[in-house]
Design an enzyme around this catalytic site. Structure first.
Site, PDB file in Angstrom:
ATOM      1  N   TYR A  53     -13.444  -3.005  10.562  1.00 53.10           N
ATOM      2  CA  TYR A  53     -12.153  -2.274  10.490  1.00 53.10           C
ATOM      3  C   TYR A  53     -11.375  -2.825  11.733  1.00 53.10           C
ATOM      4  CZ  TYR A  53      -8.730   1.105  10.115  1.00 53.10           C
ATOM      5  OH  TYR A  53      -7.338   1.975   9.870  1.00 53.10           O
ATOM      6  N   ASN A  65      -1.954  -7.025  -5.146  1.00 56.10           N
ATOM      7  CA  ASN A  65      -3.049  -6.953  -4.203  1.00 56.10           C
ATOM      8  C   ASN A  65      -2.982  -8.034  -3.168  1.00 56.10           C
ATOM      9  OD1 ASN A  65      -5.689  -7.174  -3.058  1.00 56.10           O
ATOM     10  ND2 ASN A  65      -6.890  -7.447  -4.890  1.00 56.10           N
ATOM     11  N   ALA A  78     -12.315  -5.222  14.010  1.00 56.61           N
ATOM     12  CA  ALA A  78     -11.920  -6.532  14.050  1.00 56.61           C
ATOM     13  C   ALA A  78     -11.013  -7.046  13.204  1.00 56.61           C
ATOM     14  CB  ALA A  78     -13.231  -7.496  13.757  1.00 56.61           C
ATOM     15  N   GLY A  92       0.911  -1.198   0.038  1.00 55.93           N
ATOM     16  CA  GLY A  92       0.109   0.160  -0.010  1.00 55.93           C
ATOM     17  C   GLY A  92       0.928   1.292  -0.036  1.00 55.93           C
ATOM     18  N   ARG A  96       0.745   5.478  -1.771  1.00 60.70           N
ATOM     19  CA  ARG A  96       0.197   6.927  -1.097  1.00 60.70           C
ATOM     20  C   ARG A  96       0.084   6.815   0.505  1.00 60.70           C
ATOM     21  NH1 ARG A  96      -6.348   7.418  -2.510  1.00 60.70           N
ATOM     22  NH2 ARG A  96      -6.922   6.495  -0.466  1.00 60.70           N
ATOM     23  N   LYS A 139      -8.293  -5.193  12.371  1.00 64.08           N
ATOM     24  CA  LYS A 139      -6.964  -4.713  13.049  1.00 64.08           C
ATOM     25  C   LYS A 139      -6.658  -5.233  14.350  1.00 64.08           C
ATOM     26  CE  LYS A 139      -5.841  -1.596   9.984  1.00 64.08           C
ATOM     27  NZ  LYS A 139      -4.835  -1.970   9.194  1.00 64.08           N
ATOM     28  N   ASN A 148       1.222  -2.544   5.386  1.00 61.63           N
ATOM     29  CA  ASN A 148       0.513  -1.338   5.671  1.00 61.63           C
ATOM     30  C   ASN A 148      -0.835  -1.268   4.903  1.00 61.63           C
ATOM     31  OD1 ASN A 148       0.386   1.834   6.162  1.00 61.63           O
ATOM     32  ND2 ASN A 148       0.305   1.380   3.617  1.00 61.63           N
ATOM     33  N   ILE A 180      -3.876  10.049  11.316  1.00 64.41           N
ATOM     34  CA  ILE A 180      -2.733  10.484  10.626  1.00 64.41           C
ATOM     35  C   ILE A 180      -3.577  11.173   9.102  1.00 64.41           C
ATOM     36  CG2 ILE A 180      -0.810   9.860   9.214  1.00 64.41           C
ATOM     37  CD1 ILE A 180      -0.797   9.235  12.125  1.00 64.41           C
TER      38      ILE A 180
HETATM   39  P1  NAI Z   1      -4.671   5.237   2.046  1.00 66.28           P
HETATM   40  O1  NAI Z   1      -6.167   4.855   1.549  1.00 66.28           O
HETATM   41  O2  NAI Z   1      -4.668   6.671   1.929  1.00 66.28           O
HETATM   42  O3  NAI Z   1      -3.713   4.395   1.518  1.00 66.28           O
HETATM   43  C1  NAI Z   1      -4.020   2.868   1.264  1.00 66.28           C
HETATM   44  C2  NAI Z   1      -3.118   2.306   0.048  1.00 66.28           C
HETATM   45  O4  NAI Z   1      -3.182   1.191   0.286  1.00 66.28           O
HETATM   46  C3  NAI Z   1      -3.415   2.989  -1.174  1.00 66.28           C
HETATM   47  O5  NAI Z   1      -2.164   3.233  -1.809  1.00 66.28           O
HETATM   48  C4  NAI Z   1      -4.174   1.789  -1.817  1.00 66.28           C
HETATM   49  O6  NAI Z   1      -4.169   1.629  -3.267  1.00 66.28           O
HETATM   50  C5  NAI Z   1      -3.687   0.536  -1.240  1.00 66.28           C
HETATM   51  N1  NAI Z   1      -4.187  -0.712  -1.172  1.00 66.28           N
HETATM   52  C6  NAI Z   1      -5.504  -0.732  -0.800  1.00 66.28           C
HETATM   53  N2  NAI Z   1      -6.058  -1.954  -0.883  1.00 66.28           N
HETATM   54  C7  NAI Z   1      -4.911  -2.743  -1.147  1.00 66.28           C
HETATM   55  C8  NAI Z   1      -4.521  -4.108  -1.513  1.00 66.28           C
HETATM   56  N3  NAI Z   1      -5.591  -5.170  -1.351  1.00 66.28           N
HETATM   57  N4  NAI Z   1      -3.326  -4.436  -1.804  1.00 66.28           N
HETATM   58  C9  NAI Z   1      -2.279  -3.585  -1.777  1.00 66.28           C
HETATM   59  N5  NAI Z   1      -2.776  -2.234  -1.755  1.00 66.28           N
HETATM   60  C10 NAI Z   1      -3.783  -1.967  -1.527  1.00 66.28           C
HETATM   61  O7  NAI Z   1      -4.880   4.883   3.537  1.00 66.28           O
HETATM   62  P2  NAI Z   1      -3.746   5.357   4.591  1.00 66.28           P
HETATM   63  O8  NAI Z   1      -4.421   6.534   5.598  1.00 66.28           O
HETATM   64  O9  NAI Z   1      -2.241   5.755   4.379  1.00 66.28           O
HETATM   65  O10 NAI Z   1      -3.596   4.103   5.798  1.00 66.28           O
HETATM   66  C11 NAI Z   1      -2.673   3.198   5.515  1.00 66.28           C
HETATM   67  C12 NAI Z   1      -2.762   2.134   6.464  1.00 66.28           C
HETATM   68  O11 NAI Z   1      -2.693   2.624   7.732  1.00 66.28           O
HETATM   69  C13 NAI Z   1      -4.135   1.124   6.607  1.00 66.28           C
HETATM   70  O12 NAI Z   1      -3.929   0.091   7.030  1.00 66.28           O
HETATM   71  C14 NAI Z   1      -4.959   1.833   7.583  1.00 66.28           C
HETATM   72  O13 NAI Z   1      -5.695   1.110   8.287  1.00 66.28           O
HETATM   73  C15 NAI Z   1      -3.915   2.104   8.493  1.00 66.28           C
HETATM   74  N6  NAI Z   1      -4.524   3.593   9.626  1.00 66.28           N
HETATM   75  C16 NAI Z   1      -4.287   4.724   8.893  1.00 66.28           C
HETATM   76  C17 NAI Z   1      -4.883   5.586   9.865  1.00 66.28           C
HETATM   77  C18 NAI Z   1      -4.956   7.092   9.418  1.00 66.28           C
HETATM   78  O14 NAI Z   1      -5.172   7.913  10.344  1.00 66.28           O
HETATM   79  N7  NAI Z   1      -4.674   7.343   8.148  1.00 66.28           N
HETATM   80  C19 NAI Z   1      -4.853   5.411  11.266  1.00 66.28           C
HETATM   81  C20 NAI Z   1      -4.770   4.226  11.761  1.00 66.28           C
HETATM   82  C21 NAI Z   1      -4.374   3.018  10.886  1.00 66.28           C
END
Ligand code: NAI
Length: 246
Positions: free
Chosen positions: A154, A63, A156, A13, A16, A158, A90, A187
């Site tokens: 989500y 994926n 569950a 992931g 971005r 995590k 991530n 974040i």
């Molecule tokens: P985001 O949605 O901005 O980025 C997620 C990235 O993962 C994207 O580039 C997307 O294309 C990719 N992705 C989605 N499904 C995928 C898959 N099946 N296989 C490979 N890549 C995939 O999300 P963000 O905010 O950057 O979150 C990243 C991680 O951090 C996630 O696991 C999220 O649950 C966790 N997180 C985020 C928080 C926040 O405040 N932004 C807080 C706590 C946890």
């Protein structure tokens, strides 16, 4: 000299958001990084940024919910960079909604990516790293693992990531492989920017420091956990949250 010179990392992931922040930080510390994502345009642009800054990276379509793509990701990384030291799981998604209205589809989709996908990645990392008797697995959970309004699926998934990682830590400790969980708080990423203004304000109000964190804040912790400085730290749940408690 960077703390991660000579090391090779996979970040999922990483096109971005947090994943990109983590990939950039690992690369700036000297790691060669496999930037994995489902959106190749973003993965390519992350790789360009890393290269422009003098780092080494390549983009891999993967994926994490698909086992064959996970296997290919590991194979391609080792073929490209010759070894593997760190895996940062991530990639994650959310499909929020109150429990009494949550569809089966929204439950299954989130579990498939966040939990089963992280399991596929962690299992493959375990297989490879235990053989070489070194390495670091860093799984990204969330403060929501303790439960959060509108996030039954989500939370569950995590919480599952926490249990999975702590088990990996116990099983791999004798092989000198570490496994830790980072729980980011709130974040500033595309995921959180997609919420309403009211929701954003409510979340920020829960942060004692009074503002959202950045992907770099999480990247700094990941770089430390990936480094030899953290080789005696395993099985930990580390909150990067500006003091947020839940
Ligand atoms: P985001 O949605 O901005 O980025 C997620 C990235 O993962 C994207 O580039 C997307 O294309 C990719 N992705 C989605 N499904 C995928 C898959 N099946 N296989 C490979 N890549 C995939 O999300 P963000 O905010 O950057 O979150 C990243 C991680 O951090 C996630 O696991 C999220 O649950 C966790 N997180 C985020 C928080 C926040 O405040 N932004 C807080 C706590 C946890």
């Amino acid at each position: 000299m960077g703390r991660l010179d000579g090391k090779v990392a996979i970040v999922t992931g990483a096109g971005r958001g947090l994943g990109k922040g983590i990939a950039l930080k690992l690369a700036m510390e000297g790691a060669k990084v496999a930037v994995a994502d489902v959106v190749m345009e973003n993965a390519d642009s992350c790789v360009r940024e890393i290269k422009q800054a003098g780092g080494s990276a390549f983009a891999v379509p993967a994926n994490i919910a698909k086992l064959d793509e996970v296997n290919r990701l590991f194979e391609t990384t080792v073929k490209e960079f010759g070894r593997l030291d760190t895996v940062v799981n991530n990639a994650g998604i959310n499909r929020d909604g109150m429990l009494h209205k949550m569809s089966d589809e929204n439950w299954e989709t989130v579990i498939a990516v966040n939990l089963t996908g992280t399991f596929y990645m962690t299992r493959e990392a375990a297989k490879r790293l235990r053989e070489q008797k070194s390495g670091a697995i860093i799984n990204i959970s969330s403060m929501s693992w303790k439960g959060n309004l509108g996030q039954a699926n989500y939370a569950a998934s995590k919480a599952g990531v926490v249990g999975l990682t702590l088990t990996a830590a116990r099983e791999l400790a004798r092989n000198h492989v570490t496994a830790n969980v980072i729980c980011p708080g709130f974040i500033d990423t595309d995921m959180t920017r997609s919420m309403s203004e009211e929701g954003w304000k409510m979340m920020v109000s829960k942060v004692p420091m009074g503002f959202a964190g950045t992907p770099a804040d999480v990247g700094n912790m990941a770089a430390f956990l990936a480094s030899d400085e953290a080789s005696y730290i395993t099985g930990q749940i580390i909150e990067v949250s500006g003091g947020m408690v839940i």
